[in-house]
Design an enzyme around this catalytic site. Sequence first.
Site, PDB file in Angstrom:
ATOM      1  N   GLN A  79      -3.744 132.165  24.310  1.00 43.67           N
ATOM      2  CA  GLN A  79      -4.833 132.358  23.345  1.00 43.67           C
ATOM      3  C   GLN A  79      -6.169 132.357  24.079  1.00 43.67           C
ATOM      4  O   GLN A  79      -7.207 132.627  23.486  1.00 43.67           O
ATOM      5  CB  GLN A  79      -4.834 131.226  22.318  1.00 43.67           C
ATOM      6  CG  GLN A  79      -3.561 131.146  21.501  1.00 43.67           C
ATOM      7  CD  GLN A  79      -3.499 129.839  20.715  1.00 43.67           C
ATOM      8  OE1 GLN A  79      -3.962 129.757  19.587  1.00 43.67           O
ATOM      9  NE2 GLN A  79      -2.924 128.814  21.315  1.00 43.67           N
ATOM     10  N   ASN A  80      -6.124 132.018  25.361  1.00 44.77           N
ATOM     11  CA  ASN A  80      -7.374 131.877  26.114  1.00 44.77           C
ATOM     12  C   ASN A  80      -7.931 133.237  26.510  1.00 44.77           C
ATOM     13  O   ASN A  80      -7.182 134.145  26.864  1.00 44.77           O
ATOM     14  CB  ASN A  80      -7.152 131.036  27.372  1.00 44.77           C
ATOM     15  CG  ASN A  80      -6.698 129.631  27.031  1.00 44.77           C
ATOM     16  OD1 ASN A  80      -6.845 129.199  25.893  1.00 44.77           O
ATOM     17  ND2 ASN A  80      -6.142 128.926  27.999  1.00 44.77           N
ATOM     18  N   GLU A  97      -2.317 115.308  23.535  1.00 44.86           N
ATOM     19  CA  GLU A  97      -2.009 114.398  22.421  1.00 44.86           C
ATOM     20  C   GLU A  97      -1.135 115.182  21.447  1.00 44.86           C
ATOM     21  O   GLU A  97      -1.023 116.404  21.580  1.00 44.86           O
ATOM     22  CB  GLU A  97      -3.316 113.985  21.734  1.00 44.86           C
ATOM     23  CG  GLU A  97      -4.031 115.211  21.191  1.00 44.86           C
ATOM     24  CD  GLU A  97      -5.508 115.016  20.887  1.00 44.86           C
ATOM     25  OE1 GLU A  97      -6.035 113.929  21.131  1.00 44.86           O
ATOM     26  OE2 GLU A  97      -6.102 115.989  20.400  1.00 44.86           O
ATOM     27  N   HIS A 142      -5.697 136.920  22.177  1.00 47.68           N
ATOM     28  CA  HIS A 142      -7.032 136.858  21.562  1.00 47.68           C
ATOM     29  C   HIS A 142      -8.080 137.616  22.373  1.00 47.68           C
ATOM     30  O   HIS A 142      -9.277 137.404  22.174  1.00 47.68           O
ATOM     31  CB  HIS A 142      -7.467 135.391  21.385  1.00 47.68           C
ATOM     32  CG  HIS A 142      -6.692 134.669  20.318  1.00 47.68           C
ATOM     33  ND1 HIS A 142      -6.716 133.306  20.141  1.00 47.68           N
ATOM     34  CD2 HIS A 142      -5.854 135.143  19.350  1.00 47.68           C
ATOM     35  CE1 HIS A 142      -5.935 132.965  19.120  1.00 47.68           C
ATOM     36  NE2 HIS A 142      -5.390 134.059  18.635  1.00 47.68           N
ATOM     37  N   GLY A 147      -1.201 122.881  25.617  1.00 49.84           N
ATOM     38  CA  GLY A 147      -2.657 122.772  25.474  1.00 49.84           C
ATOM     39  C   GLY A 147      -3.241 123.506  24.288  1.00 49.84           C
ATOM     40  O   GLY A 147      -4.317 124.079  24.393  1.00 49.84           O
ATOM     41  N   THR A 148      -2.543 123.473  23.175  1.00 50.85           N
ATOM     42  CA  THR A 148      -3.109 124.115  21.977  1.00 50.85           C
ATOM     43  C   THR A 148      -2.969 123.183  20.780  1.00 50.85           C
ATOM     44  O   THR A 148      -1.955 122.496  20.640  1.00 50.85           O
ATOM     45  CB  THR A 148      -2.483 125.507  21.723  1.00 50.85           C
ATOM     46  OG1 THR A 148      -2.971 126.021  20.483  1.00 50.85           O
ATOM     47  CG2 THR A 148      -0.982 125.485  21.696  1.00 50.85           C
ATOM     48  N   SER A 149      -3.999 123.171  19.931  1.00 48.14           N
ATOM     49  CA  SER A 149      -4.038 122.208  18.829  1.00 48.14           C
ATOM     50  C   SER A 149      -3.111 122.594  17.685  1.00 48.14           C
ATOM     51  O   SER A 149      -2.872 121.790  16.788  1.00 48.14           O
ATOM     52  CB  SER A 149      -5.471 122.096  18.298  1.00 48.14           C
ATOM     53  OG  SER A 149      -5.913 123.355  17.843  1.00 48.14           O
ATOM     54  N   ASP A 166     -10.224 133.406  28.985  1.00 45.82           N
ATOM     55  CA  ASP A 166     -10.576 133.355  30.406  1.00 45.82           C
ATOM     56  C   ASP A 166      -9.481 134.080  31.199  1.00 45.82           C
ATOM     57  O   ASP A 166      -8.450 134.467  30.650  1.00 45.82           O
ATOM     58  CB  ASP A 166     -10.758 131.902  30.883  1.00 45.82           C
ATOM     59  CG  ASP A 166      -9.468 131.087  30.792  1.00 45.82           C
ATOM     60  OD1 ASP A 166      -8.443 131.498  31.375  1.00 45.82           O
ATOM     61  OD2 ASP A 166      -9.481 130.018  30.144  1.00 45.82           O
ATOM     62  N   TYR A 183     -21.431 135.405  24.127  1.00 50.02           N
ATOM     63  CA  TYR A 183     -20.313 135.823  24.983  1.00 50.02           C
ATOM     64  C   TYR A 183     -20.766 136.109  26.408  1.00 50.02           C
ATOM     65  O   TYR A 183     -19.997 135.891  27.356  1.00 50.02           O
ATOM     66  CB  TYR A 183     -19.572 137.022  24.357  1.00 50.02           C
ATOM     67  CG  TYR A 183     -18.688 136.566  23.225  1.00 50.02           C
ATOM     68  CD1 TYR A 183     -17.493 135.894  23.474  1.00 50.02           C
ATOM     69  CD2 TYR A 183     -19.072 136.738  21.904  1.00 50.02           C
ATOM     70  CE1 TYR A 183     -16.701 135.433  22.438  1.00 50.02           C
ATOM     71  CE2 TYR A 183     -18.282 136.285  20.859  1.00 50.02           C
ATOM     72  CZ  TYR A 183     -17.100 135.634  21.134  1.00 50.02           C
ATOM     73  OH  TYR A 183     -16.317 135.163  20.105  1.00 50.02           O
TER      74      TYR A 183
END
Length: 243
Positions: free
Chosen positions: A95-96, A211, A117, A183-185, A98, A56
């Site tokens: 969820q990021n 995608e 998160h 931008g999340t899977s 940063d 981290y």
Amino acid sequence: MEQVRNIVILTGAGVSAESGIGTFRDAGGLWENHRVEDVATPEAFARDPDLVFRFYDTRREQVLQVEPNAAHHALARLQREWPARTGGSVMLVTQNVDDLHDRALGAADGAEVIHMHGEHLSAWCTACDGRTRWTASLIDSPPCPSCGAPALRPDIVWFGEMPYRMDEIFAALEDADLFVSIGTSGAVYPAAGFVRTAADMGAHTLELNLEPSQGTDWFDEARHGPATQTVPVWVEEMLKGKG
Ligand code: APR
């Protein structure tokens, strides 16, 4: 689409990819060098705290070297302008870990970023439960600025821990007219389930991702491409409709 007032936006690693932060599950992503169970669980921290601290500490340094991109800036603009134009709300949940959404937003009355998160630039004291903005390393067990105990850990929600502010997020999803996932899977719950909660409560749902995500079939609408292209176009459309 019915008239939209309240918007909930969920972002993931894909929104920061073009700033130079690797995503979790794409080729070249984070977990290739470190197995998730070696760095991102309470058990891993108990077993080998130095490995977890080093991991981290490196990520924290990286975050300080990158900049928000056009997608972060467009979302910040929507947060600043939408409430005044429509009387509605924008909740931005990420969820990021940063701080790129935060930097793009800057100080804005009534607007914030919910880090479900946790955050790289925050340290959590397990002795006094205090949280402190943190940009240095944690590996040398520095004392907590509030209580002095050498009990700081990354303020990151690890696997098996409860994400932050879930009550507020679910309340906003129930009230949302539009839910947008960027931008999340769609691989990690509870965030991956937000689309179904919002849809069940009557919201229109939109996916913006490079995608099709794992949950793409649950969305009413999907646009695929890099976030720095799709997000500014979508924000412009939203604000133009309310100009
Ligand atoms: N623009 C838009 N989407 C992109 C881009 C881009 N430039 N680059 C990649 N993506 C997409 C990928 O196609 C993928 O679907 O972003 C998604 C990133 O998915 P993940 O790497 O799984 O990241 P995320 O969904 O945020 O992960 C969720 O998992 O490991 C945990 O706690 C961690 O918060 C994280 C959570």
